[in-house]
Design an enzyme around this catalytic site. Structure first.
Site, PDB file in Angstrom:
ATOM      1  N   SER A 171       0.814  -1.217   0.000  1.00 35.92           N
ATOM      2  CA  SER A 171       0.000   0.000   0.000  1.00 35.92           C
ATOM      3  C   SER A 171       0.846   1.265   0.000  1.00 35.92           C
ATOM      4  O   SER A 171       0.318   2.359  -0.195  1.00 35.92           O
ATOM      5  CB  SER A 171      -0.923   0.006   1.220  1.00 35.92           C
ATOM      6  OG  SER A 171      -0.166  -0.072   2.423  1.00 35.92           O
ATOM      7  N   HIS A 210      -2.687  -2.984  -5.590  1.00 35.61           N
ATOM      8  CA  HIS A 210      -3.065  -2.581  -4.233  1.00 35.61           C
ATOM      9  C   HIS A 210      -4.570  -2.730  -4.066  1.00 35.61           C
ATOM     10  O   HIS A 210      -5.343  -1.879  -4.484  1.00 35.61           O
ATOM     11  CB  HIS A 210      -2.619  -1.139  -3.972  1.00 35.61           C
ATOM     12  CG  HIS A 210      -3.018  -0.631  -2.620  1.00 35.61           C
ATOM     13  ND1 HIS A 210      -3.259   0.702  -2.369  1.00 35.61           N
ATOM     14  CD2 HIS A 210      -3.249  -1.285  -1.440  1.00 35.61           C
ATOM     15  CE1 HIS A 210      -3.609   0.848  -1.103  1.00 35.61           C
ATOM     16  NE2 HIS A 210      -3.613  -0.339  -0.531  1.00 35.61           N
ATOM     17  N   GLU A 242      -5.620  -0.116  -7.016  1.00 40.34           N
ATOM     18  CA  GLU A 242      -4.584   0.762  -7.563  1.00 40.34           C
ATOM     19  C   GLU A 242      -3.578  -0.128  -8.292  1.00 40.34           C
ATOM     20  O   GLU A 242      -2.936  -0.980  -7.674  1.00 40.34           O
ATOM     21  CB  GLU A 242      -3.887   1.551  -6.454  1.00 40.34           C
ATOM     22  CG  GLU A 242      -4.671   2.732  -5.947  1.00 40.34           C
ATOM     23  CD  GLU A 242      -3.889   3.541  -4.922  1.00 40.34           C
ATOM     24  OE1 GLU A 242      -3.911   4.780  -5.001  1.00 40.34           O
ATOM     25  OE2 GLU A 242      -3.255   2.941  -4.038  1.00 40.34           O
ATOM     26  N   ASN A 265      -3.291   6.615  -0.375  1.00 37.92           N
ATOM     27  CA  ASN A 265      -2.706   6.740   0.966  1.00 37.92           C
ATOM     28  C   ASN A 265      -1.832   7.978   1.113  1.00 37.92           C
ATOM     29  O   ASN A 265      -1.701   8.516   2.215  1.00 37.92           O
ATOM     30  CB  ASN A 265      -1.922   5.475   1.315  1.00 37.92           C
ATOM     31  CG  ASN A 265      -2.844   4.340   1.715  1.00 37.92           C
ATOM     32  OD1 ASN A 265      -4.005   4.566   2.058  1.00 37.92           O
ATOM     33  ND2 ASN A 265      -2.359   3.112   1.652  1.00 37.92           N
TER      34      ASN A 265
END
Length: 700
Positions: A416, A437, A449, A487
């Protein structure tokens, strides 16, 4: 007559066929052609009935939504459906593939509907923030009753042809060739009408079911309450209920006028604009420069997942749910047993709640094989690593995966935050390595992702985009940086959430403001769900601190898993309750930092958190981490619980106006918030009077 609509006489039946690939959308040319063809059939003395069919893989799959927001091109669908419904000769719809939105509304205007058993019908307009605008809310309740109509229209979910026949939408299931069956049904209906001396029964004239509901206002009241909860914040479901209720209070024509009024209100709303934008944004995310239909793909028929924890198990289920066999590999027998048991329990619960047939649950479990031997990944076309977020561990594991995996297999990491290129460098095939991800729970969350390294092959990227769609996910390309798109932006978001705590807010006030805006969860409830220990470990590795969070972790408060974090959790382990211990820690740390505390209203909380997302998102665009602002919005809607009726943080910024956004960002930066150092892209766009969508169009 436009060439997308064709007319032929077969015996005594006029066959009107539509061929407008790929999905026979009801665009202007189709509408015009239908009107001309139906009028020709009505005037044709040799025709006693009309069969309406579509070529290709589907019946009308809906309106041409590219026309939304543009000046209407006559004839409108409503006008065409009046011609069909008022035809003195029976019009029979032959349905295959899907009849969705305007497609089902067209079928409802016909006098008889025949469908192949595999067909699906539905009115999904609510998912675009609108309601069926060509009579769907007025005709469907007359066939199925108001309660079933509310469920079908407010959910937007389709039903299969057998269910539709049981409901009363479809009159007959076709055996064999649909064209022949439709023509035969047309001749039969015409004969029955003529010999029986019975006038054609239009759906608009079927009032028994709506008359039964006319004296039961509690049905609509209950529906409003239900959808206020399950579709919190959405306008469209409530407008749909109002339109359906109009069937019990008004004549058909007056109800149609009420439907149009409610439709126009929704079309003009920011919510519908946002939902239509989100619809197109998902499709745009699939378009990657240099990747086309002619880009080679690799075969993926079997998957291996290394790591049987919560994330690895969820990833495995995402694939077996879509029919792909999966080998789940663990180094530790106890961990493998726990992971396999967790998957079996998930399917058992789904079967108990009747969300899944028991035979289907057993079939999915049968597609899963557990293993303690890494060599067993050798039969997989795709290997996904899902172990602890530690770069050294992942590099060591990828070196071993590289040796065990088949030649030509794609190797993916579920990291991540970590550097995918550094992980790929542990292999001799960096062109076959990328990040996938997934978001937790991976078997539920729609976003992936797709993290592209400099050496990731175009064929690998194209294959994984196709595969993501194959398993029902929404892929978005991200380039490599710490945290990728989602993130990295989340860190900026949390920086403001914590700043608000230090200045005067409490966790429950921040969360309440953001869920009031429409987010699925506030940042502190989200932290409790994810586990405070995860970010605490990362802070210690990086030598950083977050005093409020650190003090909670030092008390062993790691969130839901320990029964306490930013909130206390009751017996169910899920319901958060504000805690005086947390209030005391927040107030002490706030006073230590600022020497005072102040009252912060919900509007300021929402604005600052969203502005942090927007500013960081603009930096990602400038750095080339994200391709488009709309990709960022897809990430946040599909992966982080951002309300689709707000479009996403970048869409929200465009609605606000980048000039106003820049002014607010500059003020917050001047107040000492480093996260608000203005993104150069925002400065450039604001000075030019443009928005992020203008920039997306300019970038192509």
């Amino acid at each position: 007559m436009p060439e997308v609509v064709h007319y032929a006489l077969e015996g005594s039946v006029a066959v009107v066929s539509v061929d407008n690939p790929p999905v026979n959308a009801l665009g202007a040319a189709v509408r015009a052609g239908l009107k001309v063809a139906i009028e020709r059939a009505i005037a044709d003395p040799a025709a006693v009935a009309i069969a309406l069919i579509c070529e290709g893989r589907t019946f009308f799959a809906g309106a041409d939504i590219s026309e939304f927001g543009k000046p209407p091109v006559p004839p409108g669908l409503r006008e065409v459906l009046v011609v069909i419904e008022d035809s003195p000769k029976p019009v029979i719809a032959g349905i295959h593939g899907t009849a969705l939105g305007g497609g089902l509304e067209t079928a409802l205007a016909c006098h008889y509907r025949i469908a192949v058993p595999e067909a699906k019908v539905g009115l999904p307009e609510v998912k675009l923030g609108i309601l069926p605008g060509a009579g769907g809310t007025q005709r469907l309740p007359r066939l199925v009753g108001v309660e079933k109509a509310i469920e079908m229209i407010c959910s937007g979910e389709p039903v299969d042809a057998r269910t539709a026949m049981n409901m009363g939408i479809v009159d007959e299931l076709a055996e064999g060739d649909l064209r022949s069956a439709t023509i035969a049904a047309a001749a039969r209906v015409a004969s029955e009408s003529q010999t029986g001396g019975r006038p054609l029964k239009r759906v608009r004239d079927r009032n028994r079911l709506i008359n039964e509901a006319a004296g039961r206002p509690e049905v609509f009241q209950a529906a409003r309450g239900h959808y206020a909860k399950v579709k919190r914040g959405f306008l469209a479901p409530q407008h749909c209920i109002s339109a359906i209720q109009a069937t019990t209070e008004l004549s058909f024509d007056a109800g149609m006028a009420r439907e149009r009024e409610l439709f126009n209100e929704l079309m003009a709303s920011d919510q519908s604009r946002a939902q239509r934008y989100a619809f197109f944004a998902e499709r745009q995310a699939n378009k990657i420069p240099g990747i086309g239909r002619d880009t080679p793909r690799r075969k993926v028929e079997r998957v291996a997942v290394v790591g049987a924890g919560t994330m690895g198990g969820g990833i495995a289920m995402a694939f077996i749910n879509s029919g792909l066999p999966v080998t789940l590999v663990e180094a530790d027998a106890a961990a493998l047993d726990r992971g396999m048991a967790r998957i079996r329990e998930t399917y058992a619960r789904s079967a108990e709640r009747r969300r899944l047939a028991a035979t289907e649950a057993e079939g999915r479990i049968a597609r899963l094989t557990g293993s303690l031997d890494l060599a067993d990944i050798g039969t997989a076309d795709l290997v996904i690593e899902a172990v602890f977020e530690d770069l050294a561990l992942k590099r060591e594991l990828f070196g071993r995966i590289d040796v065990a995996a088949a030649e030509g297999a794609i190797l993916a990491t579920n990291t991540s935050t970590l550097d995918v290129e550094a992980i790929a460098a542990a292999t001799v095939r960096p062109e076959s390595v990328l990040g996938l991800h997934f978001f937790s729970p991976a078997n539920v969350m729609r976003l992936i992702e797709v993290v592209r390294g400099e050496k990731t092959g175009a064929d690998v990227l194209a294959t994984c985009f196709d595969l993501a769609r194959r398993i029902g996910k929404v892929p978005v390309q991200a380039r490599i940086c710490d945290g990728f798109i989602g993130n990295r932006m989340l860190r900026a978001y949390f920086s403001q959430a914590f700043a608000l705590l230090y200045e005067g807010a409490l966790p429950e006030e921040v969360d309440r403001a953001l869920t009031g805006f429409g987010l699925a969860m506030g940042p502190f409830a989200m932290s409790d769900l994810a586990g405070l220990d995860v970010s605490w470990r990362i802070r210690k590795q990086r030598g950083t601190s977050q005093p409020i969070a650190d003090r909670l972790c030092e008390l062993g408060r790691f969130g839901q898993k320990t029964g306490a974090g930013y909130y206390l959790y009751g017996r169910d382990g899920r319901t958060p309750h504000p805690d005086p211990v947390v209030t005391r820690i927040v107030e002490e740390e706030g006073l230590a930092r600022h020497g005072r505390r102040r009252k912060i209203d919900a509007a300021e909380i929402v604005e600052r958190c969203l502005l942090a997302l927007v500013n960081e998102g603009a930096k990602l665009l400038d750095e080339g981490i994200a391709l488009r602002a709309s990709d960022i919005d897809v990430v946040y809607v599909c992966g982080y619980g951002f309300p689709v009726y707000r479009g996403g943080p970048m869409f929200w910024a465009d609605l606000t106006g980048l000039g106003a956004v820049l002014e607010k960002i500059r003020a917050l930066h001047a107040a000492g918030h480093e996260v608000f150092a203005p993104a150069p892209l925002i400065e450039r766009l604001a000075s030019a009077g443009k928005g992020f969508r203008d920039n997306d169009r300019a970038e192509g």
